[in-house]
Design an enzyme around this catalytic site. Structure first.
Site, PDB file in Angstrom:
ATOM      1  N   ASP A 219       0.864  -1.174   0.000  1.00  0.00           N
ATOM      2  CA  ASP A 219       0.000   0.000   0.000  1.00  0.00           C
ATOM      3  C   ASP A 219       0.902   1.226   0.000  1.00  0.00           C
ATOM      4  O   ASP A 219       1.999   1.168  -0.546  1.00  0.00           O
ATOM      5  CB  ASP A 219      -0.962  -0.034   1.187  1.00  0.00           C
ATOM      6  CG  ASP A 219      -2.263   0.710   0.895  1.00  0.00           C
ATOM      7  OD1 ASP A 219      -2.220   1.720   0.172  1.00  0.00           O
ATOM      8  OD2 ASP A 219      -3.320   0.288   1.377  1.00  0.00           O
ATOM      9  N   HIS A 294      11.183   0.095 -11.881  1.00  0.00           N
ATOM     10  CA  HIS A 294      11.303  -1.183 -12.581  1.00  0.00           C
ATOM     11  C   HIS A 294      10.228  -2.132 -12.055  1.00  0.00           C
ATOM     12  O   HIS A 294       9.992  -2.216 -10.848  1.00  0.00           O
ATOM     13  CB  HIS A 294      12.676  -1.821 -12.358  1.00  0.00           C
ATOM     14  CG  HIS A 294      13.823  -1.032 -12.886  1.00  0.00           C
ATOM     15  ND1 HIS A 294      14.056  -0.871 -14.239  1.00  0.00           N
ATOM     16  CD2 HIS A 294      14.809  -0.341 -12.255  1.00  0.00           C
ATOM     17  CE1 HIS A 294      15.135  -0.130 -14.413  1.00  0.00           C
ATOM     18  NE2 HIS A 294      15.604   0.209 -13.219  1.00  0.00           N
TER      19      HIS A 294
END
EC number: 3.2.1.171
Length: 558
Positions: A219, A294
């Protein structure tokens, strides 16, 4: 153990630095921890605490605080401690909390395990850089319970720092900064379960500097909520997280002058998510600069119709003067979730949005898309017009990689998550948070005189074009010779709770955002919300949105 480098590090604690002009003034405690310790030291062992992992630390911690709250240092030595009744520490001035031990949650009540409120000139740290809170949240999560206690919350605290400290496996949120001013957060590691509702750091405050922090969860990594002003967030390592962001935003949103800089995001839901659904108010002057990503689901995701929160009454939150600059790297699957998504409210089109030096490419497939709606500015799918009227979604697809998208990775990138139903190990605090960037302050565990001296040098050269502000740096402390007698702690069965931030319906009841006085010397910057979508769009249920908090049972406070 208590460190012994008082002269050098005491000086460091007050050393001025140059930090970005996004801040409006000085941040950090006004006096060093060593000065506070010399005034008075309250060792919890002298108030009945035992490092046996079973005796409740709550009452001894509250009693030690009562004796040192007017000036001194509360000391939790190395060792394993149990916390079964939460500690509410209210009204301190010129005090510090040195936690060199590990505090294990053994209680089951809601609320906040350690709650610092109405304090000034405050510092929380570990002199060994190994002090930690272990929330053992997996014990809740294994029963599908995501509403257990939070680990650490500061409310109405001014001139403060929290550093060299570790937060692990919270049953709910890990660290909240609620209506605080002039604070510095740095050299921290936060490691939570792989599920929504386990936020890393949530900030709704004024003049706050968060830097050199690693977060693992699913989160919020480091998120700005409303109301907030003059927030500088830099050198953040979202290592298998939800990602950084702003929001959720609902009614009366009041957010301005926000900078995110040097943000590295790996295997997360997004690199930056600004989220709302309906609502009112504004987000303005935001800079999102030097991002590397990434393996993330989304890259730049501005979503004014964020489906994971219920719609709030209003035409939408007005977004303006947001600059996205120097983004590099790769997203997971650009044909499914493109790297640029700027979806603004039809009732409040966003404007003065700038996307430049932005080069992201897909890891899977050979194409990616850019999508905009009711969004004005320059770059990619943004429309260039002074007539800010709503328009439908426009999407462009490209099948060739942009030049210059290649970006380095961090050696410590995780290869898997930690799940949410098994014990999560306590990590060490890293010494690198963004490729090629040196942390502003050495870890206290490493801060010998030479390291401390180099820290002064690095502080003196941080942003040449920035305004000068004072900030705290690790300061070693030593106990005074006299130890005060134990005092009685007060145990409350139900403590009053501080107000929550103004957020969307899924994050608790919406509150009105107070207006901050405009600080002098505040620079302009763009801003944005956080959240977590992607990777199956899972785990954002309700975001535990700063809600509830009534009836905190079993709170030790003074």
């Amino acid at each position: 153990m208590l460190l012994d480098k008082l002269s050098v590090l005491s000086f460091l604690g007050l050393a001025p630095i140059f930090a970005a002009a996004q801040l409006s003034g000085s941040v950090g405690p006004l006096t060093s921890a060593s000065t506070k310790a010399a005034t008075k030291t309250c060792n919890v062992l002298d108030y009945g605490a035992k490092a046996d992992k079973s005796t409740d630390l709550g009452a001894p911690l509250a009693s030690a605080f009562a004796d040192c709250k007017s000036g001194g240092l509360v000391y939790v030595p190395s060792g394993d401690y149990a916390l079964s009744t939460w500690a509410r520490l209210s009204g301190g001035e010129a005090w510090a909390l040195q936690i060199d031990g590990i505090i294990y949650r053994t209680g089951t009540d809601g609320g906040n395990m350690i709650y610092i409120e109405h304090s000034s000139d405050f510092e929380l740290f570990s002199s060994t850089s190994e002090g930690a809170m272990q929330g053992l949240g997996y014990e809740f999560h294994a029963d599908d319970n995501w509403s257990g206690p939070r680990l650490l919350r500061l409310y109405e605290v001014t001139d403060f720092s929290v550093h060299d400290f570790i937060l692990v496996d919270s049953p709910s949120f890990h660290f909240s900064l609620d209506t605080c001013t002039n604070g510095e957060i740095y050299n921290m590691a936060i490691r939570g379960g792989n599920h929504g509702g386990l936020d890393g750091i949530d900030v709704w405050s004024n003049n706050i500097w968060v830097h050199d922090v690693e977060v693992t969860n699913k989160d919020e990594c480091v998120t700005v909520k409303s109301p907030s002003k003059n927030i500088l967030i830099e050198s953040i390592y979202c290592n298998w997280s939800g990602g950084c962001g702003m929001g959720s935003f609902g009614s009366d949103t009041n957010v301005s002058d926000i900078t995110y800089r040097n943000i590295y995001t790996w295997s997360s839901n997004n690199m930056m998510l600004i989220k709302s659904n309906g609502g009112s108010g504004f987000v303005e002057n935001v800079l999102l600069e030097n991002f590397i990503g990434h393996g993330n689901a989304y890259s730049l995701d501005i979503d004014s119709y964020w489906a994971s929160m219920s719609a709030v009454d209003g035409d939408g939150v007005q977004l303006s003067n947001i600059t996205v600059k120097n983004w590099k790297g790769t997203e997971a699957y650009g044909a499914e979730r493109g790297p640029v998504k700027v979806v603004c409210a039809d009732g409040a089109p966003c404007y003065d949005i700038t996307i430049e030096d932005f080069a992201m490419w897909t890891e899977e497939g050979d194409s990616q898309w850019y999508s905009c709606e009711s969004a004005y500015g320059s770059g990619y799918c943004l429309q260039d017009s002074d007539d800010h009227v709503s328009y439908s979604v426009t999407t462009s697809t490209v099948s060739s990689a942009p030049s210059g998208y290649s970006a380095t990775s961090m050696a410590a990138d995780l290869t898997t998550d930690f799940g949410s139903t098994v014990s999560i190990p306590i990590p060490t605090i890293p010494t690198s948070f963004y490729p090629g960037a040196t942390p502003y302050s050495a870890l206290m565990a490493n801060s010998a005189s030479t390291a401390a001296a180099s820290s002064i040098a690095s502080h003196a050269t941080v942003h040449s074009s920035s305004a000068s502000v004072a900030a705290s740096v690790p300061s070693a402390v030593a106990p005074s010779e006299s130890i005060p007698a134990a005092t009685s702690a007060v145990v409350s069965s139900a403590a009053a709770i501080a107000p929550s931030p103004a957020v969307g319906a899924q994050e608790g009841s919406t509150t009105s955002a107070p207006s901050f006085a405009a600080p002098s010397g505040a620079g302009n910057s763009p801003q944005g919300p956080t959240g977590a979508s992607g990777f199956g769009e899972k785990g954002q249920q309700g975001e535990q949105g700063e809600q509830g908090e009534q009836g905190e049972q079993g709170v030790c406070y003074v």
